[in-house]
Structure formats: C-alpha cells, structure tokens
Design a protein around this motif. Structure first.
Motif, PDB file in Angstrom:
ATOM      1  N   ASP A 117       0.805  -1.227   0.000  1.00  0.00           N
ATOM      2  CA  ASP A 117       0.000   0.000   0.000  1.00  0.00           C
ATOM      3  C   ASP A 117       0.837   1.275   0.000  1.00  0.00           C
ATOM      4  N   TRP A 118       2.140   1.150  -0.096  1.00  0.00           N
ATOM      5  CA  TRP A 118       2.993   2.329  -0.077  1.00  0.00           C
ATOM      6  C   TRP A 118       2.933   3.101  -1.397  1.00  0.00           C
ATOM      7  N   LEU A 119       3.338   4.363  -1.322  1.00  0.00           N
ATOM      8  CA  LEU A 119       3.532   5.172  -2.525  1.00  0.00           C
ATOM      9  C   LEU A 119       4.977   4.968  -2.985  1.00  0.00           C
ATOM     10  N   LEU A 120       5.147   4.356  -4.151  1.00  0.00           N
ATOM     11  CA  LEU A 120       6.470   4.043  -4.671  1.00  0.00           C
ATOM     12  C   LEU A 120       6.709   4.774  -5.987  1.00  0.00           C
TER      13      LEU A 120
ATOM     14  N   SER B 153       1.841 -10.675 -14.688  1.00  0.00           N
ATOM     15  CA  SER B 153       1.740 -11.554 -13.517  1.00  0.00           C
ATOM     16  C   SER B 153       2.026 -10.851 -12.200  1.00  0.00           C
ATOM     17  N   VAL B 154       2.395  -9.563 -12.240  1.00  0.00           N
ATOM     18  CA  VAL B 154       2.723  -8.857 -11.013  1.00  0.00           C
ATOM     19  C   VAL B 154       1.463  -8.333 -10.360  1.00  0.00           C
ATOM     20  N   PRO B 155       1.228  -8.619  -9.069  1.00  0.00           N
ATOM     21  CA  PRO B 155       0.041  -8.092  -8.396  1.00  0.00           C
ATOM     22  C   PRO B 155       0.111  -6.570  -8.325  1.00  0.00           C
ATOM     23  N   ARG B 156      -1.020  -5.925  -8.530  1.00  0.00           N
ATOM     24  CA  ARG B 156      -1.086  -4.468  -8.483  1.00  0.00           C
ATOM     25  C   ARG B 156      -1.649  -4.015  -7.141  1.00  0.00           C
ATOM     26  N   SER B 157      -1.140  -2.917  -6.643  1.00  0.00           N
ATOM     27  CA  SER B 157      -1.765  -2.297  -5.478  1.00  0.00           C
ATOM     28  C   SER B 157      -3.074  -1.675  -5.918  1.00  0.00           C
TER      29      SER B 157
ATOM     30  N   LYS C 263       0.378   6.973 -15.150  1.00  0.00           N
ATOM     31  CA  LYS C 263       0.700   7.387 -13.793  1.00  0.00           C
ATOM     32  C   LYS C 263       1.200   8.832 -13.810  1.00  0.00           C
ATOM     33  N   PRO C 264       1.084   9.530 -12.679  1.00  0.00           N
ATOM     34  CA  PRO C 264       1.585  10.911 -12.628  1.00  0.00           C
ATOM     35  C   PRO C 264       3.104  10.962 -12.743  1.00  0.00           C
TER      36      PRO C 264
ATOM     37  N   GLY D 275       5.366  -1.839 -10.221  1.00  0.00           N
ATOM     38  CA  GLY D 275       4.689  -1.248  -9.069  1.00  0.00           C
ATOM     39  C   GLY D 275       4.889   0.224  -8.848  1.00  0.00           C
ATOM     40  N   ALA D 276       5.539   0.943  -9.773  1.00  0.00           N
ATOM     41  CA  ALA D 276       5.734   2.380  -9.576  1.00  0.00           C
ATOM     42  C   ALA D 276       4.400   3.116  -9.659  1.00  0.00           C
ATOM     43  N   ASP D 277       4.137   3.966  -8.663  1.00  0.00           N
ATOM     44  CA  ASP D 277       2.921   4.787  -8.651  1.00  0.00           C
ATOM     45  C   ASP D 277       3.131   6.121  -9.352  1.00  0.00           C
ATOM     46  N   PHE D 278       4.388   6.531  -9.495  1.00  0.00           N
ATOM     47  CA  PHE D 278       4.710   7.768 -10.200  1.00  0.00           C
ATOM     48  C   PHE D 278       6.139   7.680 -10.688  1.00  0.00           C
ATOM     49  N   LEU D 279       6.475   8.519 -11.645  1.00  0.00           N
ATOM     50  CA  LEU D 279       7.840   8.600 -12.154  1.00  0.00           C
ATOM     51  C   LEU D 279       8.357  10.017 -11.984  1.00  0.00           C
ATOM     52  N   THR D 280       9.617  10.131 -11.618  1.00  0.00           N
ATOM     53  CA  THR D 280      10.303  11.414 -11.552  1.00  0.00           C
ATOM     54  C   THR D 280      11.336  11.459 -12.666  1.00  0.00           C
ATOM     55  N   LEU D 281      11.303  12.499 -13.478  1.00  0.00           N
ATOM     56  CA  LEU D 281      12.235  12.609 -14.585  1.00  0.00           C
ATOM     57  C   LEU D 281      13.625  13.026 -14.117  1.00  0.00           C
ATOM     58  N   GLN D 282      14.618  12.687 -14.904  1.00  0.00           N
ATOM     59  CA  GLN D 282      15.969  13.202 -14.711  1.00  0.00           C
ATOM     60  C   GLN D 282      15.940  14.714 -14.928  1.00  0.00           C
ATOM     61  N   LEU D 283      16.904  15.413 -14.373  1.00  0.00           N
ATOM     62  CA  LEU D 283      17.035  16.841 -14.603  1.00  0.00           C
ATOM     63  C   LEU D 283      17.237  17.097 -16.089  1.00  0.00           C
TER      64      LEU D 283
END
Length: 495
Positions: free
Chosen positions: A139-142, A487-491, A199-200, A170-178
C-alpha cells in the motif's frame, strides 16, 4: 496520508524540494525554514531526501530526517549502488517503524572509485527494487525515475521500455531526470498518456547558471549543450546578478511550462535558502499573470534562452536528435547472427521438451554435482564455456533468455532490466564501452522481440546464489517461470 500521496490522488500540482543531506546544521535549518512555508504559489510543498548522491559522509535519508528539529513530510530515496536485497528490506523496516510509507527507488549513478575490472560493485536496479518493495509494502507510494533526455534511438527507446517495466513492477509515479529540453518533456508526457494505466510524473528542474552548467558536466545523464553553455557564459559576463535573475526567471517559466503540459508536479533541485524560494515565487507570480497556455508559453521560453549576437540555442547534442517513434537503428549482421546462433543453442540444450535438453538436464542434476567438489567442478565448466562467449560471471541464475543473450554481467552495474539513466549517445556511463542495452535493443528490433524489453521483469540475483552453476537450478522440477508484467500483483488505487 502523506502530503505527496494526497496531492497526487487529488491531482493537485505539488512541489518537492530536493535535499542532499550534507553534515551542515545551517543546511538543515534553511530547509526547515523553506518547508515551514508549506506552499509555493499555493502549491503544496514537500521534500525529497537524497541517498548516496555524492560524498560518503552524506547522511542516510532516514538519519537525515531524524536530524530535522521538526520531522517534515518527506519522500526518502533509496539508491541501489553497492546494495543488495537485504539493504532495501532493512530500510523498509526502519521506515515502517518511523511511520513512513513512501519511497523513490533509484539504481544510482556510478559509485565513486568503481572501476570496471578492478573490483565488483553490485547495483540493485530499480525494477528489481520495485518488485521487492511492492511485495513487502503493497500500500505504499512508490516512485522511480525516467530519463527521456536521450538522443539516439537505442538508448531512448530502451529507456522508455524500461519505464514500462517500472510501471508494471509497481511504480505509482515517475520522476524525470534533470533536463531543459521542452520537446523531451512533451515527448515523455505523450508516452505516459499512451500507457494502459498512466501514472503521474514529476519533472526535475533547476535554475541553470554558467557555474552550475560546468558542475552538471560531471553528472551522468544530464545534457547541457555547447550552445547552452555559450549563452549562459554571455549572461555571466554581463554580471553575476544578471545571470542569477535570468536563471530564476527561466526556472519559473519551466515550472509553468511543465504544469501546462500535464505534469503532476516538480522536483526542485538547487534551492537551499528561503530567499531563493522568495525570488522564485516572485517570478512565478509574474509569469502566471502573463501565460495561460502553451501557445503563450513557448515563445517566452525560447526568448529566455536568447542573448544578443548569439546563435539559436539547441538542447540536443550535434551527434543526435532522436525523437520517440523515429526508427533509425539497425542491428549488424554479426549482432543478428549471434542472436540466432545462441537462441538455437539454447533451444537445443535448455528448452525442457527437447530430447537433448532432457538428457542434459538429467546429467547436471546427478547427486555428484551437489557435493562440494562436484559443484565447484560444474561451476568451473559453465564459467569456462560461457565467460569467453558471453562475458558470463556465473551469477547462479542465468537470465540470458530474458536478455536476448546479452549477459547483464557485462554491464558495469550488472543491470538486467534495461539501461540506467547515465548513458550518453549510446555510450555507457563508465565511458569505456557502448551500453549493452543499446546492443540489446538493436537485436530485439531486428528479430522482432522488442516485447521482451518491456514485459520480462527480471528479479535481482541473490548474493548467496552467485558463483555457482545455474544449470541444475534451471532443470529443477517446478523451477520458477518467467515473471511478466501481467503476472505482477497491483496495489489497489485509493478512491
């Protein structure tokens, strides 16, 4: 619920201040004062705590959090350089005890002093780390990283394929490189919108001066072109104050631009004092009154990169300007022949339904090879066969079928799921070779196997399994099947 998780759920633009935890009381006090303001132009303000960014004297993210007078709502980082599974699990346990439930997982740039061939350094790559963290903390934000600022097809397409793996893991969001290339910010957003479950994304931004441009030349994966440096140098020649004002003005414009593009927020780097935040807020207020859409924004952004008597600034290197969707790369005859030969050999010896494979499997699973001497002998045979041919380091869990017979151990970081963000024009961050994932991409494209690059999620190799033969394990009854994106379980997303 954390401020960042709430903002992403409610689709409120958010500002995350990057904090690199140096051993300085003043640095902590300044960041505490920044965060006490709670907002920037009405947008919620949070902090991200870097991990292993520079000096080994830097505090860990969790120790840094404990050093604040008032513990802020924070996004700790986890860098996989020189790390194994147990290091990540230990950090997750510490975070759970502290009531923290969000984490940005990064492979990490080159560890200082790591020289290929001199000593082995293990990197727990982000896809594998996401699989571990999502299983342990469903349930974490990853979050994870994406670097779209790539200008050759192989490195750029491979980066996006790995981005798909990160979402599946399982990533909930992505952060771009500078980065400073607005076209690439557009490109990444268009790519995300085409994903089955978008995802955001946060854009990592920094006010850029000539001095900082020189510093960034040593940061893997950040592109600062010669024409950018020339323009920045011209600003600094006018005066230091003039150059500083222009850099803050550009940062304000860039924040507004990525917001208009649809980014969920910004990851702000290089702001260390409250006065810097005040200056940025003033320019943001100015540009918010002037710019309402991207049509108005684009000419203002272009003008912010102009100085009299200087040529037009370009954000891509002269050796490449690839854009997502363009097809230019072609595998060589040798790369294609190598794949087909190795694929054929694998089918003969390791496809469990073949008679030769059955015989080979029976042979390597005899009790003799479970003894200490037998295991050492079998390991030596496998290494002698595969190392000259593939660069194999006998990891004990062969992944060649999932990497198109390009051994992950030939990457200095040992990455199996795709490239790190540190490549430059297909060159490895270490500078001594072409990135193996660029070779793998060309091969996959030539043989019609690009789905492998986005769908096969390859777990980390456990430390205890290294330097032994992978052959007996491969033929064990009930040997683990491939892990695919499906096959990966989703939150479950919160309503």
């Amino acid at each position: 619920m954390s401020l960042l998780k709430t903002a992403l759920r409610e689709k409120r633009f958010v500002c995350v201040m990057e904090f690199v935890p140096k051993p300085s009381a003043q640095r902590f006090a300044d960041m505490q004062a920044i965060l006490a303001r709670q907002q920037l132009c009405g947008w919620p303000l949070s902090v991200a705590i870097g991990d292993r960014v520079g000096s080994p004297l830097d505090l860990s993210p969790l120790d840094a959090l404990a050093s604040f007078t008032h513990q802020p709502d924070a996004l700790p980082h986890f860098s996989g350089k020189d790390r194994e599974r147990h290091h990540l699990l230990a950090q997750l346990q510490r975070m759970q005890a502290a009531g923290l439930e969000q984490l940005l997982l990064l492979t990490g740039d080159r560890l200082p002093g790591h020289q290929p061939g001199q000593r082995t350094v293990r990197y727990l790559e982000s896809v594998a780390a996401l699989l571990i963290a999502r299983q342990a903390c469903p349930d974490w934000l990853l979050g994870a990283a994406l670097n779209p600022f790539k200008y050759q097809e192989e490195e750029g397409a491979a980066q996006y394929f790995k981005g798909q793996k990160k979402l599946a893991a399982g990533a909930d969001f992505l952060t771009l490189q500078l980065g400073f290339d607005a076209d690439k910010h557009h490109e990444a957003m268009h790519w995300m919108r085409r994903q089955p479950a978008p995802k955001p994304m946060l854009a990592c931004l920094m006010s850029l001066t000539h001095g900082r441009a020189g510093m960034l030349e040593h940061v893997a994966g950040v592109t600062v072109t010669a024409s950018m440096r020339e323009m920045l140098a011209a600003e600094s020649q006018v005066s230091k104050a003039f150059a500083q004002r222009r850099s803050v003005d550009r940062l304000a414009l860039q924040i507004i631009g990525v917001k208009l593009m649809g980014y969920a927020g910004v990851h702000l780097s290089g702001i260390h004092a409250p006065q810097q935040l005040d200056d940025l807020q003033d320019r943001l207020a100015h540009w918010q009154a002037q710019v309402e859409n991207l049509e108005q924004w684009a000419p203002a952004w272009a003008a912010s990169w102009q100085m009299p008597d200087l040529p037009h600034v370009t954000f891509h290197p002269p050796q490449g300007n690839w854009r997502h969707g363009q097809a230019r790369a072609q595998a060589s005859f040798t790369e294609k022949a190598r794949y087909h030969l190795l694929h054929g050999a694998h089918d003969l010896l390791f496809e469990r339904g073949q008679w030769l494979s059955k015989a080979f499997g029976w042979a390597v699973r005899q009790p003799l090879w479970a003894t200490g001497t037998g295991a050492r002998l079998l390991h030596g045979v496998e290494r002698a066969v595969k190392r000259p041919l593939l660069g194999c380091d006998t990891c004990g869990r062969c992944r060649l079928q999932d990497t198109l017979y390009t051994c992950p151990e030939t990457c200095p970081k040992g990455l199996a799921n795709g490239p790190c963000g540190g490549t430059t024009l297909n060159r490895c961050e270490f500078g001594d070779r072409e990135c193996i994932h660029s070779v793998k991409y060309r091969t996959a494209k030539a043989v019609g196997q690009t789905a492998v690059l986005s769908e096969r999620l390859i777990p980390c190799v456990e430390a205890h399994s290294r330097h032994r033969s992978s052959w007996p394990q491969w033929f064990e009854p009930g040997a683990p099947a491939r892990l695919s994106a499906q096959s990966v379980p989703r939150s479950q997303p919160e309503s």
